[in-house]
Design an enzyme around this catalytic site. Sequence first.
Site, PDB file in Angstrom:
ATOM      1  CB  CYS A 112      10.371  -4.942   9.413  1.00  0.00           C
ATOM      2  SG  CYS A 112       9.334  -5.416   8.029  1.00  0.00           S
ATOM      3  CG  HIS A 244      12.697  -1.433   8.155  1.00  0.00           C
ATOM      4  ND1 HIS A 244      13.128  -2.458   7.338  1.00  0.00           N
ATOM      5  CD2 HIS A 244      11.346  -1.454   8.105  1.00  0.00           C
ATOM      6  CE1 HIS A 244      12.068  -3.071   6.825  1.00  0.00           C
ATOM      7  NE2 HIS A 244      10.984  -2.481   7.272  1.00  0.00           N
ATOM      8  CG  ASN A 274       9.873  -3.492   3.846  1.00  0.00           C
ATOM      9  OD1 ASN A 274      10.759  -4.152   4.379  1.00  0.00           O
ATOM     10  ND2 ASN A 274       8.807  -3.049   4.488  1.00  0.00           N
TER      11      ASN A 274
HETATM   12  O1  UT7 Z   1       8.165  -2.924   7.026  1.00  0.00           O
HETATM   13  C1  UT7 Z   1       7.095  -2.936   7.889  1.00  0.00           C
HETATM   14  C2  UT7 Z   1       6.582  -1.592   8.091  1.00  0.00           C
HETATM   15  N1  UT7 Z   1       5.753  -1.208   6.979  1.00  0.00           N
HETATM   16  C3  UT7 Z   1       5.624   0.045   6.704  1.00  0.00           C
HETATM   17  O2  UT7 Z   1       6.271   0.849   7.331  1.00  0.00           O
HETATM   18  C4  UT7 Z   1       4.636   0.452   5.665  1.00  0.00           C
HETATM   19  C5  UT7 Z   1       3.955   1.707   6.126  1.00  0.00           C
HETATM   20  N2  UT7 Z   1       2.945   2.205   5.194  1.00  0.00           N
HETATM   21  C6  UT7 Z   1       3.244   2.751   4.002  1.00  0.00           C
HETATM   22  O3  UT7 Z   1       4.368   2.777   3.604  1.00  0.00           O
HETATM   23  C7  UT7 Z   1       2.122   3.378   3.215  1.00  0.00           C
HETATM   24  O4  UT7 Z   1       0.968   3.473   4.020  1.00  0.00           O
HETATM   25  C8  UT7 Z   1       1.765   2.600   1.910  1.00  0.00           C
HETATM   26  C9  UT7 Z   1       2.896   2.773   0.902  1.00  0.00           C
HETATM   27  C10 UT7 Z   1       1.546   1.143   2.236  1.00  0.00           C
HETATM   28  C11 UT7 Z   1       0.501   3.178   1.287  1.00  0.00           C
HETATM   29  O5  UT7 Z   1       0.635   4.571   1.052  1.00  0.00           O
HETATM   30  P1  UT7 Z   1      -0.544   5.558   1.487  1.00  0.00           P
HETATM   31  O6  UT7 Z   1      -0.153   6.892   1.056  1.00  0.00           O
HETATM   32  O7  UT7 Z   1      -0.776   5.334   2.950  1.00  0.00           O
HETATM   33  O8  UT7 Z   1      -1.727   5.047   0.575  1.00  0.00           O
HETATM   34  P2  UT7 Z   1      -3.156   4.482   0.997  1.00  0.00           P
HETATM   35  O9  UT7 Z   1      -3.030   3.118   1.545  1.00  0.00           O
HETATM   36  O10 UT7 Z   1      -3.865   5.502   1.815  1.00  0.00           O
HETATM   37  O11 UT7 Z   1      -3.864   4.379  -0.422  1.00  0.00           O
HETATM   38  C12 UT7 Z   1      -4.106   5.553  -1.217  1.00  0.00           C
HETATM   39  C13 UT7 Z   1      -4.791   5.140  -2.520  1.00  0.00           C
HETATM   40  C14 UT7 Z   1      -5.965   4.203  -2.320  1.00  0.00           C
HETATM   41  O12 UT7 Z   1      -6.976   4.599  -3.254  1.00  0.00           O
HETATM   42  P3  UT7 Z   1      -8.258   5.445  -2.772  1.00  0.00           P
HETATM   43  O13 UT7 Z   1      -8.929   4.594  -1.735  1.00  0.00           O
HETATM   44  O14 UT7 Z   1      -7.691   6.713  -2.229  1.00  0.00           O
HETATM   45  O15 UT7 Z   1      -9.040   5.609  -4.035  1.00  0.00           O
HETATM   46  C15 UT7 Z   1      -5.446   2.857  -2.718  1.00  0.00           C
HETATM   47  O16 UT7 Z   1      -6.431   2.006  -3.217  1.00  0.00           O
HETATM   48  O17 UT7 Z   1      -3.855   4.431  -3.350  1.00  0.00           O
HETATM   49  C16 UT7 Z   1      -4.456   3.202  -3.804  1.00  0.00           C
HETATM   50  N3  UT7 Z   1      -3.418   2.203  -3.961  1.00  0.00           N
HETATM   51  C17 UT7 Z   1      -2.730   2.006  -5.100  1.00  0.00           C
HETATM   52  N4  UT7 Z   1      -2.813   2.570  -6.302  1.00  0.00           N
HETATM   53  C18 UT7 Z   1      -1.941   2.149  -7.248  1.00  0.00           C
HETATM   54  C19 UT7 Z   1      -2.934   1.364  -3.008  1.00  0.00           C
HETATM   55  N5  UT7 Z   1      -1.944   0.615  -3.527  1.00  0.00           N
HETATM   56  C20 UT7 Z   1      -1.799   0.982  -4.817  1.00  0.00           C
HETATM   57  C21 UT7 Z   1      -0.937   0.579  -5.849  1.00  0.00           C
HETATM   58  N6  UT7 Z   1      -1.038   1.188  -7.039  1.00  0.00           N
HETATM   59  N7  UT7 Z   1       0.011  -0.369  -5.673  1.00  0.00           N
END
Ligand code: UT7
Length: 317
Positions: A112, A244, A274
């Site tokens: 990225c 980004h 992204n």
């Molecule tokens: O370009 C390269 C750089 N990349 C980035 O900068 C990405 C950085 N990270 C992020 O943008 C965020 O961490 C994400 C968008 C990837 C995830 O958001 P989050 O608020 O950190 O969510 P999480 O991973 O902590 O997941 C929260 C919950 C989980 O459920 P439990 O364990 O709390 O029950 C996941 O299983 O959301 C669940 N979950 C989803 N639910 C519905 C994860 N993905 C999904 C989904 N739909 N697609």
Amino acid sequence: MGSVILGSGSALPKRCVTNEELAQSVDTTNEWIIERTGIRQRYLADDSETTSSLATEAAKKALEAAGIDAADIDLIVLATATPDQTFPATATTVQANLGIKDCIAFDVAAVCTGFLYALTVSDSMLRGGNARRALVIGAETFSRILDWEDRTTCVLFGDGAGALVLESREGEDGILATRLHAAGHHNELLYVDGGPSTTQTVGHLRMRGREVFRHAVVNLAEVLNEVMEAAGMTAADIDWVVPHQANARILDATAKKLSLPADKVIVTVDQHANTSAASVPLAFDVAVRDGRIQRGDMVVMEAMGGGLTWGAAALRY
Ligand code: UT7
């Protein structure tokens, strides 16, 4: 010597996929995606659309905006993590597509952050006299390396390309400063589980999103401060931030850390998701074409991605 931006261009695949459409095949919801990321839709390449075809379209538009012929280009630096082939470099395919008989052409891989790396390398080569006019491209088809069974990653990415034409000028400076970083010990936070020298497969993207998020907010604010200091500017001098486009929450948090008003931040993550190395030049081109970024404006760009890598650039358009 300095280098100036003559023009920009961008390209997207034909097919737009909304969150609702994605939720028909992936265990997710429109609400979750919007709340956690700000993404509403993304463009996904069909079989006829490739990293090189998107890159070529973006390059042609950038050349048109710059008002120069492809034959005047003597350097192509293309940032991608999703090349058409393991080798040769996708930049050489773009060169052939543009009908350029001889020039320097190579890819850079910094995921990225790739476009910031490509911009830095191009700017240095122009300043050093290796070339006079460069096409700097970020192009990706991340849809090819997504695990469509992994809802934590597959909803986040899209395909696309963006390009800038740079020209070296004596006594004129468009690219004021750039700063780059890498921390290879964080490989396991964001990587692809395949490759020619290990599995001999292309592999799929794997990410520990929450940890990447934490690094992103800290590193991006730091590198923006670094590049502004190097360019002799303060946050008050900035007309536009072109970040980004990974997550709307990262954009908000970074702007807050630097006390930058949200309306100075170019946001396209809602429209494109992204697009990795393509996201910065794509967002830049959108804002140039809709009239927000004007000639003379002070712009900072930043990105962070797999590696981990991160970087920033300060420029006068
Ligand atoms: O370009 C390269 C750089 N990349 C980035 O900068 C990405 C950085 N990270 C992020 O943008 C965020 O961490 C994400 C968008 C990837 C995830 O958001 P989050 O608020 O950190 O969510 P999480 O991973 O902590 O997941 C929260 C919950 C989980 O459920 P439990 O364990 O709390 O029950 C996941 O299983 O959301 C669940 N979950 C989803 N639910 C519905 C994860 N993905 C999904 C989904 N739909 N697609």
